[in-house]
Design an enzyme around this catalytic site. Structure first.
Site, PDB file in Angstrom:
ATOM      1  N   HIS A  31       0.642  -1.127   0.020  1.00  0.00           N
ATOM      2  CA  HIS A  31      -0.127  -0.018  -0.019  1.00  0.00           C
ATOM      3  C   HIS A  31       1.013   1.191  -0.092  1.00  0.00           C
ATOM      4  O   HIS A  31       2.086   1.009  -0.266  1.00  0.00           O
ATOM      5  CB  HIS A  31      -0.864   0.100   1.224  1.00  0.00           C
ATOM      6  CG  HIS A  31      -0.218  -0.380   2.650  1.00  0.00           C
ATOM      7  ND1 HIS A  31       0.826   0.557   3.166  1.00  0.00           N
ATOM      8  CD2 HIS A  31      -0.357  -1.341   3.506  1.00  0.00           C
ATOM      9  CE1 HIS A  31       1.002  -0.117   4.233  1.00  0.00           C
ATOM     10  NE2 HIS A  31       0.559  -1.037   4.333  1.00  0.00           N
ATOM     11  N   HIS A  34       4.079   1.344   2.197  1.00  0.00           N
ATOM     12  CA  HIS A  34       5.285   0.484   1.451  1.00  0.00           C
ATOM     13  C   HIS A  34       5.578   1.537   0.132  1.00  0.00           C
ATOM     14  O   HIS A  34       7.214   1.483  -0.210  1.00  0.00           O
ATOM     15  CB  HIS A  34       4.901  -0.755   0.836  1.00  0.00           C
ATOM     16  CG  HIS A  34       4.268  -1.430   1.837  1.00  0.00           C
ATOM     17  ND1 HIS A  34       3.089  -2.167   2.030  1.00  0.00           N
ATOM     18  CD2 HIS A  34       4.947  -2.485   2.787  1.00  0.00           C
ATOM     19  CE1 HIS A  34       2.782  -3.072   2.889  1.00  0.00           C
ATOM     20  NE2 HIS A  34       4.051  -3.262   3.467  1.00  0.00           N
ATOM     21  N   GLY A 148       9.366   0.743   8.197  1.00  0.00           N
ATOM     22  CA  GLY A 148       8.399   1.505   8.707  1.00  0.00           C
ATOM     23  C   GLY A 148       8.535   1.906  10.475  1.00  0.00           C
ATOM     24  O   GLY A 148       8.629   0.710  11.044  1.00  0.00           O
ATOM     25  N   SER A 186      -2.186   0.069   6.966  1.00  0.00           N
ATOM     26  CA  SER A 186      -1.686  -1.180   7.377  1.00  0.00           C
ATOM     27  C   SER A 186      -2.402  -2.094   6.373  1.00  0.00           C
ATOM     28  O   SER A 186      -3.754  -1.965   5.849  1.00  0.00           O
ATOM     29  CB  SER A 186      -2.204  -1.744   8.851  1.00  0.00           C
ATOM     30  OG  SER A 186      -2.077  -2.880   9.042  1.00  0.00           O
TER      31      SER A 186
END
Length: 333
Positions: A31, A34, A148, A186
């Site tokens: 997503h 990323h 992250g 997420s």
């Protein structure tokens, strides 16, 4: 750009390398969070370097009853997003490529930090995570690896492993990416129904409430420090709505106004309200910790801290966090 899909370490090792290799490790279902990692990696690697994105759903970090089987596998979409974000290679190995002898008998152990918070809620999770990260660092041989900050405890443990076990790789943390409503991106967000998503917003709302309380405290402390220890000081404190503090200006200057306890209380209030929603939020933990070891900070703590939360909404478990800095007379970092 053309992005190459590879499935074996041999294929990856055969590639000619010029500049730095930057690796972004994922479990797929990519997503925008990323994508931000990949774009950051592209900037670090530069035009002459190489960005490798790993896509591997690691069975070792899923505990009993967790969502290994239903974890989304979307390799075609992942390849497209990786290419659009600047990746040179998507490395998507099979399980037997990463674990050729079956589940490894020798694993990396996360130690005491891995038993706290997420480690307590998900026993063995961090051992499995560190084992696969160690394996993928060996398989991809990067100069730098990016992770992250949303998974703050994971990032801290990876940094500790790299330092303790002398891995020759630089670890870079990239700030959490949020949707417009504040929810941290997420892969599990897709499991939320519209009503569950509304409840889930309490995680980020609680963190922002704690951050706002912290910023107000630090601003008050800075203001108190700036005003001379005279009657004018008491008047100045009263003018900013701190009449009680005005009665003892010296005490306000030397104490932390509310400190970590007030930050926790502000966040907890939001979470308590969310527990009464329909559907309700079921809190796993709210913690304000030292990122070096993920132990709770005391009232006199100074330096970097992490305000972290984990909760379930319906059957979906979500985590989030914000970094804060105590004792610098400034707002949250």
């Amino acid at each position: 750009m053309t992005t190459t899909l590879l499935s074996t370490a041999g294929e990856l090792h055969a590639r000619v390398r010029a500049g730095r290799r930057a690796v972004v490790m994922t479990m797929g279902a990519l997503h925008e969070g990323h994508a931000t990692l990949i774009r950051t990696a592209r900037g670090i690697a530069g035009r002459d370097g190489e960005v490798v994105v790993t896509v591997f759903v690691n069975p070792l970090q899923f505990g009993q009853g967790e969502d290994l089987d239903r974890y989304p596998r979307t390799l075609d979409a992942d390849l497209k997003l990786a290419a659009e974000s600047g990746a040179d290679v998507v490395f998507a190995p099979a399980v037997d490529e990463v674990y050729p002898g079956g589940e490894p008998q020798v694993r990396v152990t996360a130690g005491p930090m891995g038993e706290r918070l997420e480690g307590s809620a998900r026993p063995g999770h961090f051992d499995g995570m560190l084992t696969v990260v160690a394996k993928l660092l060996h398989l991809t041989r990067p100069d730098v690896a990016l992770y992250g900050q949303k998974d703050a405890q994971q990032l801290a443990l990876i940094r500790r492993m790299v330092r303790d076990l002398n891995f020759g790789v630089e670890i870079v943390g990239v700030p959490t990416v949020r949707e417009d409503d504040g929810l941290a991106l997420s892969s599990r967000n897709r499991y939320l129904s519209p009503a569950e998503r509304r409840t889930a917003l309490a995680l980020s709302s609680a963190l922002f409430a704690g951050q706002d309380r912290h910023a107000a405290q630090e601003a008050l402390r800075a203001r108190a420090r700036e005003v001379p220890a005279t009657r004018a000081r008491a008047e100045a404190l009263s003018a900013i709505g701190e009449s009680r503090a005005a009665a003892d200006a010296h005490a306000v200057a030397t104490a932390v106004p509310g400190g970590p306890a007030a930050v926790r209380a502000a966040a907890r209030q939001v979470l308590d309200e969310a527990a009464r929603l329909d559907p309700p939020l079921a809190l796993d933990y709210l913690a304000l910790v030292d990122p070096s070891d993920f132990t709770e900070i005391g009232h006199d703590f100074t330096g970097e801290a992490v305000l972290a939360v984990a909760a379930r909404v319906g059957t979906t478990r979500l985590i989030d966090n914000l970094p804060l800095t105590f004792g610098t007379f400034g707002a949250a970092s």
